[in-house]
Design a protein around this motif. Structure first.
Motif, PDB file in Angstrom:
ATOM      1  N   ARG A 123       1.059  -1.141  -0.117  1.00  0.00           N
ATOM      2  CA  ARG A 123       0.043   0.054  -0.147  1.00  0.00           C
ATOM      3  C   ARG A 123       0.996   1.026  -0.057  1.00  0.00           C
ATOM      4  NH1 ARG A 123      -5.211  -0.601   3.695  1.00  0.00           N
ATOM      5  NH2 ARG A 123      -5.998  -2.863   2.865  1.00  0.00           N
ATOM      6  N   LEU A 124       1.853   1.320   0.653  1.00  0.00           N
ATOM      7  CA  LEU A 124       2.845   2.353   0.843  1.00  0.00           C
ATOM      8  C   LEU A 124       3.550   2.658  -0.288  1.00  0.00           C
ATOM      9  CD1 LEU A 124       4.542   2.113   4.477  1.00  0.00           C
ATOM     10  CD2 LEU A 124       2.608   3.918   3.705  1.00  0.00           C
ATOM     11  N   ARG A 125       3.854   1.579  -1.362  1.00  0.00           N
ATOM     12  CA  ARG A 125       4.477   1.651  -2.446  1.00  0.00           C
ATOM     13  C   ARG A 125       3.619   2.284  -3.533  1.00  0.00           C
ATOM     14  NH1 ARG A 125       9.175  -1.490  -3.726  1.00  0.00           N
ATOM     15  NH2 ARG A 125       9.919  -2.762  -1.898  1.00  0.00           N
ATOM     16  N   THR A 126       2.472   2.109  -3.360  1.00  0.00           N
ATOM     17  CA  THR A 126       1.328   2.441  -4.332  1.00  0.00           C
ATOM     18  C   THR A 126       0.569   3.650  -3.963  1.00  0.00           C
ATOM     19  OG1 THR A 126      -0.447   1.157  -3.574  1.00  0.00           O
ATOM     20  CG2 THR A 126       1.062   0.050  -5.674  1.00  0.00           C
ATOM     21  N   GLY A 127       0.986   4.331  -2.920  1.00  0.00           N
ATOM     22  CA  GLY A 127       0.430   5.503  -2.433  1.00  0.00           C
ATOM     23  C   GLY A 127      -0.831   5.560  -1.556  1.00  0.00           C
ATOM     24  N   ALA A 128      -1.389   4.452  -1.093  1.00  0.00           N
ATOM     25  CA  ALA A 128      -2.526   4.471  -0.159  1.00  0.00           C
ATOM     26  C   ALA A 128      -2.240   4.604   1.000  1.00  0.00           C
ATOM     27  CB  ALA A 128      -3.133   2.837  -0.603  1.00  0.00           C
ATOM     28  N   ILE A 129      -3.176   5.630   1.601  1.00  0.00           N
ATOM     29  CA  ILE A 129      -3.160   5.950   3.001  1.00  0.00           C
ATOM     30  C   ILE A 129      -3.893   4.907   3.793  1.00  0.00           C
ATOM     31  CG2 ILE A 129      -4.179   7.498   4.835  1.00  0.00           C
ATOM     32  CD1 ILE A 129      -3.714   9.758   2.598  1.00  0.00           C
ATOM     33  N   SER A 130      -3.413   4.494   4.608  1.00  0.00           N
ATOM     34  CA  SER A 130      -4.080   3.194   5.542  1.00  0.00           C
ATOM     35  C   SER A 130      -3.946   3.718   7.076  1.00  0.00           C
ATOM     36  CB  SER A 130      -3.081   1.876   5.436  1.00  0.00           C
ATOM     37  OG  SER A 130      -3.511   1.593   3.885  1.00  0.00           O
ATOM     38  N   THR A 131      -4.844   2.819   7.879  1.00  0.00           N
ATOM     39  CA  THR A 131      -4.867   2.787   9.382  1.00  0.00           C
ATOM     40  C   THR A 131      -4.762   1.348   9.759  1.00  0.00           C
ATOM     41  OG1 THR A 131      -6.101   4.696   9.379  1.00  0.00           O
ATOM     42  CG2 THR A 131      -6.056   3.427  11.525  1.00  0.00           C
ATOM     43  N   PRO A 173      -1.736   5.329  11.775  1.00  0.00           N
ATOM     44  CA  PRO A 173      -1.728   5.916  10.532  1.00  0.00           C
ATOM     45  C   PRO A 173      -0.542   5.825   9.883  1.00  0.00           C
ATOM     46  CG  PRO A 173      -1.442   7.680  12.043  1.00  0.00           C
ATOM     47  CD  PRO A 173      -1.477   6.597  13.019  1.00  0.00           C
ATOM     48  N   PHE A 174      -0.554   5.202   8.549  1.00  0.00           N
ATOM     49  CA  PHE A 174       0.433   5.123   7.677  1.00  0.00           C
ATOM     50  C   PHE A 174       0.189   5.884   6.181  1.00  0.00           C
ATOM     51  CE2 PHE A 174       1.059   1.580  10.489  1.00  0.00           C
ATOM     52  CZ  PHE A 174       2.324   1.375  10.594  1.00  0.00           C
ATOM     53  N   ILE A 175       0.856   7.005   6.347  1.00  0.00           N
ATOM     54  CA  ILE A 175       0.898   7.970   5.151  1.00  0.00           C
ATOM     55  C   ILE A 175       1.905   7.765   4.365  1.00  0.00           C
ATOM     56  CG2 ILE A 175       0.186  10.377   4.705  1.00  0.00           C
ATOM     57  CD1 ILE A 175      -0.738  10.719   7.559  1.00  0.00           C
ATOM     58  N   PRO A 176       1.864   7.493   3.052  1.00  0.00           N
ATOM     59  CA  PRO A 176       2.901   7.475   1.885  1.00  0.00           C
ATOM     60  C   PRO A 176       3.438   8.935   1.907  1.00  0.00           C
ATOM     61  CG  PRO A 176       0.936   6.498   1.142  1.00  0.00           C
ATOM     62  CD  PRO A 176       0.478   7.337   2.512  1.00  0.00           C
ATOM     63  N   PRO A 177       4.745   8.939   1.522  1.00  0.00           N
ATOM     64  CA  PRO A 177       5.379  10.263   1.423  1.00  0.00           C
ATOM     65  C   PRO A 177       5.134  10.676   0.072  1.00  0.00           C
ATOM     66  CG  PRO A 177       6.942   8.305   1.141  1.00  0.00           C
ATOM     67  CD  PRO A 177       5.798   7.708   1.687  1.00  0.00           C
TER      68      PRO A 177
END
Length: 331
Positions: A123-131, A173-177
């Motif tokens: 998800r982080l590689r593809t730019g998706a914000i996740s919790t 929360p995990f927010i892509p850079p």
């Protein structure tokens, strides 16, 4: 940086290696790390990430290695508090006056923690914000009851730990850079992508040549995209005000066409390689096609900080230096 940490943990998952995940769930006073800081401890005691170094990290490492050595099962957990008083901090060469609560979780190959971090890496590689929501049974023998990975952000930018009830709940929360789109997969692009990934950009390389745009040449990046053509190449991020665009294609015509596409987006940064003479010819062409001077003024060209770089490696450093400068709001 959290994206790099998650990627390293996903590497352990792919290698089917057990580890203990340590997370700062609460902090008080002047502590070296805030809530959400993470560290993965391997069976040999080596680590990825950090929970602040010094006393807290040493105690967490000892406890984690003990869990691994004693054959802890997937989901077994420990909650530990590290008192970072002035006296203890002084003895460990740290200047702190507070405390940290740490959650240690055993992650076995094929287990729930391993599963969720593999998905989180994607998800982080593809730019998706996740919790990531983790439920913990407390008491004398704490245990992870389960993980749930949701799309979107259900809390603010900081984790929230609720210990009042049982099960306790940790929402992270995990927010892509910021995403960096590098158009062109040549020599300069290879090194620019490598350095940009090192400093935390979510890096995407795009080219219309599969022989150049591939994982073998760009193992560090988050995505490699082979385009049919450069027409419409920026449509996927046209409304993203956090996007960074670097144009380093194989020819002036492609640079010109990509720049035209990029200037139609809301990208935060658009930069193009090339001499002032080449740049001015491209600018004149775009003005003749109806772009305004305000549009043209958005472009950083010649791209990069003026450090005299000549080799692809040096040019990459100058480009990423400028990206960092703009990201930090210094220009």
């Amino acid at each position: 940086m959290m994206k790099a940490f998650v990627r390293d943990v996903a590497g352990l998952v792919r290698a089917e290696e057990p580890f203990v995940l340590a997370t700062v769930v609460e902090s008080s006073g002047s502590t070296p790390r805030s809530s959400g800081a993470k560290m993965a401890v391997r069976p040999d005691g080596s680590i990825f990430g950090t929970v602040g170094g010094g006393l807290a990290e040493a105690q967490a490492c000892r406890a984690a290695v003990e869990m691994l050595t004693n054959g802890a099962k997937d989901g077994e957990a420990r909650l530990m508090f590290v008192d970072m008083t002035q006296e203890l901090a002084a003895n460990s060469d740290m200047i702190c006056g507070g405390g940290l609560s740490l959650l240690l979780e055993m992650a076995a190959p094929g287990g729930d923690c391993a599963r969720v971090y593999a998905e989180l890496d994607h998800r982080l590689r593809t730019g998706a914000i996740s919790t990531l929501t983790t439920r913990i049974h407390g008491g004398k023998t704490p245990r992870i009851l389960g993980h749930e990975l949701l799309f979107g952000r259900s809390v603010g930018e900081e984790p929230v730990f609720s210990r009042e009830a049982d099960p306790m709940v940790l929402d992270e929360p995990f927010i892509p850079p910021a995403p960096l789109y590098i158009f062109g997969a040549g020599h300069v692009s290879r090194f620019t992508a490598r350095v940009a990934a090192m400093v935390g950009f979510r890096t995407v390389v795009l080219d219309d040549r599969a022989d150049y745009a591939n994982r073998e040449r760009f193992p560090e990046v988050d995505e490699v995209v082979v385009l049919d053509s450069f027409e419409g190449c920026c449509d996927a991020f046209k409304d993203d005000p956090e996007a960074f665009v670097v144009i380093v294609t194989r020819g002036h015509l492609h640079d010109r066409n990509v720049l035209a596409e990029a200037l139609r987006t809301r990208a935060h940064y658009v930069g193009m390689i090339g001499s002032s003479t080449k740049r001015n010819k491209i600018y004149d062409s775009l003005l003749a096609d109806g772009f305004t001077q305000a549009d043209i003024d958005r472009c950083y060209s010649p791209i990069g900080l003026p450090i005299g770089g000549r080799t692809p490696e040096e040019i990459a450093v100058s480009i990423v230096g400028e990206l960092i400068q703009v990201r930090a709001g210094k220009q």
